[in-house]
Design a protein around this motif. Structure first.
Motif: not given
Lengths: 248, 248
Positions: A83, A86-88
């Motif tokens: 988590g 995460a690229k986001e």
């Protein structure tokens, strides 16, 4: 465990360990004084001091500078993977460490530059040993306690002249900058060891005796499978609870 | 680091550390004798013994029973996640630990039964503390060296009367058996700590001083998100190199 020690010595260690592990003497509590314990068990104070030194080496207690011995605290900073990476998050401009320690963390002693590649870095980045590589070195404190050292290495053909070499890498950090220049990380591998710290690590993290460290070496790979960054992190083992989640 | 020690003491520790870390004295090599070192530095043998004790506490050297002090070996058993826990492996009848140590491993002292749930187990499995839970306890040796303890806990409504309670769980082990009774694990979370071992762990793994352990607590979740097994593993930190791979 400690051959040649007296039965009283062993009993003191075992009794103290039991009241600490049972929680009877909670984290942060002060132990009774050496003289008080010595009187109770009818032994010389030296015997008590050696027993307490054994508990310190086991990471259970810590002597404070101003006097007194205290039950050590396990801080349990949660560090949840994948988590946190995460690229986001980083494409959205967030700092990776904010997933663990937002508003509680300071980044200190940040330095950047180029250095001859150590063998293990050269092998992973696919450059010749001793050839220059870019590095970013920093130290993190959380709640005024040093908890982590981190040194990133990148190929100079990627990092030279970019904001990655500034002390402030900008929103989203190194991974966001790598994405902008066509090297977006799509996969990470973290290698973990548990070991005792080196003298330099002990100094920089101000670790009490009996404190192991996590050595985490992260490799970041781009779409072509090229390793575009290595990050060697040294974490105070008493400060972190790591977790990794994945499907079966 | 060690206040009150002499400059000679410090120099001996630093010199030995340097020749070990540089590889000049490789893993498994024998250190010069205490008397030889004492003569070379012009100090009492007691000073040399204390310097070597500091290196032992740092996990760098180990005294052997038959005499002599040796540079410790880091065994680096690779333990690659999530690959080792992929459902294709255990549904296909493979043993999880075979991913790491096939043909080199022995499982020892395996015991199974029911026990009152410790608080942390009760919380994760969703039963009341003190209620019975099923357990499987085992110890692993690799190349004749103890490297891991593992204790699994499962709800009795799932495990009671199944092959999970036998010492040999059969092809694919516990996860394959859980799948057969409608509780196939679809997701895992591994929580990691680095800490010094307890006396019991030190005894069961025969750990030399200066050896931290990985404490890994795995939660296995079924399709409904229920935690159907917890496995608490204690790994010799000098024996394992863990890795976790995941997409960005």
């Amino acid at each position: 465990m400690t051959p040649g020690r007296s039965a009283s010595y062993r009993r003191i260690v075992d009794d103290l360990r039991r009241i600490i592990e049972s929680g009877e003497l909670g984290e942060g509590s002060k132990l009774p004084g050496v003289r008080e314990i010595a009187t109770r068990y009818g032994v010389p104070t030296g015997t008590v001091s050696r027993a307490i030194a054994e508990l310190a080496a086991a990471g259970l207690v810590q002597a404070k500078r101003r006097g007194g011995t205290y039950v050590r605290r396990f801080a349990a900073i949660p560090r949840s993977s994948p988590g946190r990476l995460a690229k986001e998050r980083w494409l959205g401009g967030e700092t990776i460490q904010d997933a663990d320690t937002k508003d509680r963390r300071r980044e200190l002693n940040t330095s950047t530059g180029e250095t001859p590649a150590p063998d293990w870095v050269a092998a992973a980045l696919g450059v010749a040993a001793g050839e220059p590589v870019a590095f970013r070195d920093r130290r993190y404190a959380v709640d005024e306690r040093f908890v982590q050292l981190a040194t990133s290495y990148l190929p100079v053909d990627i990092a030279r002249g970019t904001q990655i070499m500034h002390t402030d890498t900008g929103p989203g950090g190194t991974y966001a900058r790598l994405a902008e220049i066509g090297h977006r990380p799509v996969r990470f591998t973290e290698y973990l060891r548990a070991r005792m710290p080196s003298p330099e690590e002990t100094d920089r993290l101000e670790l009490p005796v009996g404190t192991p460290v996590f050595e985490i070496t992260r490799h970041a790979f781009n779409e072509e499978g090229r390793c575009v960054e290595i990050n060697r992190m040294i974490l105070d083992g008493m400060a972190y609870l790591l977790d990794y989640s994945f499907p079966a």
